[in-house]
Design a protein around this motif. Structure first.
Motif, PDB file in Angstrom:
ATOM      1  N   CYS A  70       0.836  -1.212   0.000  1.00  0.00           N
ATOM      2  CA  CYS A  70       0.000   0.000   0.000  1.00  0.00           C
ATOM      3  C   CYS A  70       0.869   1.260   0.000  1.00  0.00           C
ATOM      4  O   CYS A  70       0.520   2.258  -0.638  1.00  0.00           O
ATOM      5  N   ALA A  71       1.993   1.213   0.694  1.00  0.00           N
ATOM      6  CA  ALA A  71       2.906   2.365   0.707  1.00  0.00           C
ATOM      7  C   ALA A  71       3.429   2.652  -0.699  1.00  0.00           C
ATOM      8  O   ALA A  71       3.458   3.802  -1.145  1.00  0.00           O
ATOM      9  N   TRP A  72       3.821   1.592  -1.428  1.00  0.00           N
ATOM     10  CA  TRP A  72       4.309   1.782  -2.797  1.00  0.00           C
ATOM     11  C   TRP A  72       3.203   2.334  -3.700  1.00  0.00           C
ATOM     12  O   TRP A  72       3.454   3.219  -4.518  1.00  0.00           O
ATOM     13  N   VAL A  73       1.984   1.829  -3.553  1.00  0.00           N
ATOM     14  CA  VAL A  73       0.866   2.309  -4.381  1.00  0.00           C
ATOM     15  C   VAL A  73       0.570   3.770  -4.071  1.00  0.00           C
ATOM     16  O   VAL A  73       0.313   4.571  -4.978  1.00  0.00           O
ATOM     17  N   LEU A  88       2.718   5.992  -2.965  1.00  0.00           N
ATOM     18  CA  LEU A  88       3.825   6.764  -3.542  1.00  0.00           C
ATOM     19  C   LEU A  88       3.687   6.885  -5.055  1.00  0.00           C
ATOM     20  O   LEU A  88       4.097   7.891  -5.641  1.00  0.00           O
ATOM     21  N   ALA A  89       3.094   5.880  -5.683  1.00  0.00           N
ATOM     22  CA  ALA A  89       2.832   5.963  -7.124  1.00  0.00           C
ATOM     23  C   ALA A  89       1.876   7.114  -7.413  1.00  0.00           C
ATOM     24  O   ALA A  89       2.060   7.868  -8.378  1.00  0.00           O
ATOM     25  N   GLY A  90       0.856   7.256  -6.589  1.00  0.00           N
ATOM     26  CA  GLY A  90      -0.074   8.361  -6.752  1.00  0.00           C
ATOM     27  C   GLY A  90       0.589   9.699  -6.529  1.00  0.00           C
ATOM     28  O   GLY A  90       0.333  10.668  -7.255  1.00  0.00           O
ATOM     29  N   LEU A  91       1.470   9.770  -5.555  1.00  0.00           N
ATOM     30  CA  LEU A  91       2.193  11.004  -5.277  1.00  0.00           C
ATOM     31  C   LEU A  91       3.122  11.358  -6.435  1.00  0.00           C
ATOM     32  O   LEU A  91       3.188  12.505  -6.861  1.00  0.00           O
ATOM     33  N   ALA A  92       3.814  10.359  -6.965  1.00  0.00           N
ATOM     34  CA  ALA A  92       4.746  10.593  -8.073  1.00  0.00           C
ATOM     35  C   ALA A  92       4.006  11.021  -9.335  1.00  0.00           C
ATOM     36  O   ALA A  92       4.497  11.857 -10.090  1.00  0.00           O
ATOM     37  N   GLY A  93       2.833  10.467  -9.554  1.00  0.00           N
ATOM     38  CA  GLY A  93       2.061  10.810 -10.745  1.00  0.00           C
ATOM     39  C   GLY A  93       1.539  12.230 -10.733  1.00  0.00           C
ATOM     40  O   GLY A  93       1.273  12.809 -11.785  1.00  0.00           O
ATOM     41  N   GLY A  94       1.437  12.819  -9.558  1.00  0.00           N
ATOM     42  CA  GLY A  94       0.907  14.174  -9.455  1.00  0.00           C
ATOM     43  C   GLY A  94       1.964  15.248  -9.340  1.00  0.00           C
ATOM     44  O   GLY A  94       1.654  16.416  -9.169  1.00  0.00           O
ATOM     45  N   GLN A  95       3.232  14.882  -9.445  1.00  0.00           N
ATOM     46  CA  GLN A  95       4.301  15.857  -9.281  1.00  0.00           C
ATOM     47  C   GLN A  95       4.799  16.367 -10.616  1.00  0.00           C
ATOM     48  O   GLN A  95       4.891  15.632 -11.594  1.00  0.00           O
ATOM     49  N   TYR A  96       5.144  17.635 -10.640  1.00  0.00           N
ATOM     50  CA  TYR A  96       5.767  18.252 -11.811  1.00  0.00           C
ATOM     51  C   TYR A  96       7.196  17.749 -11.901  1.00  0.00           C
ATOM     52  O   TYR A  96       7.949  17.829 -10.934  1.00  0.00           O
ATOM     53  N   SER A  97       7.554  17.185 -13.032  1.00  0.00           N
ATOM     54  CA  SER A  97       8.865  16.543 -13.122  1.00  0.00           C
ATOM     55  C   SER A  97       9.820  17.232 -14.085  1.00  0.00           C
ATOM     56  O   SER A  97      10.655  16.610 -14.691  1.00  0.00           O
ATOM     57  N   GLU A 123       6.268   7.231 -15.816  1.00  0.00           N
ATOM     58  CA  GLU A 123       7.074   6.009 -15.712  1.00  0.00           C
ATOM     59  C   GLU A 123       7.387   5.671 -14.253  1.00  0.00           C
ATOM     60  O   GLU A 123       7.296   4.512 -13.846  1.00  0.00           O
ATOM     61  N   ARG A 124       7.724   6.677 -13.471  1.00  0.00           N
ATOM     62  CA  ARG A 124       8.019   6.444 -12.052  1.00  0.00           C
ATOM     63  C   ARG A 124       6.770   5.964 -11.327  1.00  0.00           C
ATOM     64  O   ARG A 124       6.822   5.026 -10.526  1.00  0.00           O
ATOM     65  N   SER A 125       5.642   6.592 -11.634  1.00  0.00           N
ATOM     66  CA  SER A 125       4.386   6.197 -11.010  1.00  0.00           C
ATOM     67  C   SER A 125       4.042   4.748 -11.350  1.00  0.00           C
ATOM     68  O   SER A 125       3.664   3.967 -10.479  1.00  0.00           O
ATOM     69  N   ALA A 126       4.189   4.386 -12.621  1.00  0.00           N
ATOM     70  CA  ALA A 126       3.890   3.009 -13.046  1.00  0.00           C
ATOM     71  C   ALA A 126       4.826   2.009 -12.377  1.00  0.00           C
ATOM     72  O   ALA A 126       4.396   0.920 -11.967  1.00  0.00           O
ATOM     73  N   ALA A 127       6.102   2.369 -12.243  1.00  0.00           N
ATOM     74  CA  ALA A 127       7.073   1.468 -11.608  1.00  0.00           C
ATOM     75  C   ALA A 127       6.747   1.271 -10.128  1.00  0.00           C
ATOM     76  O   ALA A 127       6.820   0.146  -9.616  1.00  0.00           O
ATOM     77  N   LEU A 128       6.368   2.339  -9.445  1.00  0.00           N
ATOM     78  CA  LEU A 128       6.025   2.230  -8.024  1.00  0.00           C
ATOM     79  C   LEU A 128       4.761   1.397  -7.825  1.00  0.00           C
ATOM     80  O   LEU A 128       4.688   0.573  -6.917  1.00  0.00           O
ATOM     81  N   GLU A 138       2.034  -3.764  -6.347  1.00  0.00           N
ATOM     82  CA  GLU A 138       1.205  -4.903  -6.761  1.00  0.00           C
ATOM     83  C   GLU A 138       1.999  -6.206  -6.728  1.00  0.00           C
ATOM     84  O   GLU A 138       1.441  -7.265  -6.446  1.00  0.00           O
ATOM     85  N   THR A 139       3.286  -6.143  -6.999  1.00  0.00           N
ATOM     86  CA  THR A 139       4.125  -7.334  -6.964  1.00  0.00           C
ATOM     87  C   THR A 139       4.281  -7.841  -5.534  1.00  0.00           C
ATOM     88  O   THR A 139       4.195  -9.052  -5.282  1.00  0.00           O
ATOM     89  N   VAL A 140       4.474  -6.927  -4.605  1.00  0.00           N
ATOM     90  CA  VAL A 140       4.591  -7.316  -3.193  1.00  0.00           C
ATOM     91  C   VAL A 140       3.314  -8.000  -2.723  1.00  0.00           C
ATOM     92  O   VAL A 140       3.353  -8.991  -1.996  1.00  0.00           O
ATOM     93  N   LEU A 141       2.176  -7.483  -3.147  1.00  0.00           N
ATOM     94  CA  LEU A 141       0.887  -8.045  -2.730  1.00  0.00           C
ATOM     95  C   LEU A 141       0.378  -9.136  -3.659  1.00  0.00           C
ATOM     96  O   LEU A 141      -0.664  -9.731  -3.402  1.00  0.00           O
ATOM     97  N   GLY A 142       1.106  -9.423  -4.712  1.00  0.00           N
ATOM     98  CA  GLY A 142       0.676 -10.383  -5.730  1.00  0.00           C
ATOM     99  C   GLY A 142       0.121 -11.697  -5.213  1.00  0.00           C
ATOM    100  O   GLY A 142      -0.927 -12.145  -5.673  1.00  0.00           O
TER     101      GLY A 142
END
Length: 120
Positions: free
Chosen positions: A55-58, A60-69, A91-96, A101-105
């Protein structure tokens, strides 16, 4: 458990206190999403530390997707033209998200693939 997820996300993502309110919301949403995706009969508590970490990684994915890069910005007088390079953020958001999802797979319902028997 939400506090554990928030603490884990803040540590993993090196998130400063100014972003904590947004991170808290993202962690709650991630926990709700992942709880809904768990296999039947599996509770978040059954996943142990994997649920907190995933859940922490997911979140962070949301946080990364909303940041100006980055990108380029040009200002002339009162007009500003900005070209954002959102590809890196995507790309960072998708990787996170994939990491979460892999951890919880092992605990998640199968998605996107199905074998069907065909009588011959």
């Amino acid at each position: 458990m939400i506090e554990e997820i928030i603490t884990m996300a803040q540590t993993l993502g090196h998130v400063d206190d100014s972003q904590r309110p947004v991170l808290e919301v993202l962690c709650r949403v991630a926990a709700e999403e992942m709880t809904g995706r768990l296999r039947e009969g599996v509770a978040p508590e059954d996943c142990g530390a994997a649920f907190v970490l995933g859940c922490a990684w997911v979140a962070l994915a949301g946080l990364a997707g909303g940041q100006y890069s980055g990108g380029t910005e040009f200002t002339a007088g009162s007009v500003t033209i900005r070209e954002e390079d959102c590809g890196q953020a995507r790309e960072r958001s998708a990787a996170l998200r994939l990491q979460g999802e892999t951890v919880l797979g092992p605990y998640l319902k199968d998605r996107g693939f199905l074998f069907r028997g065909v009588e011959g």
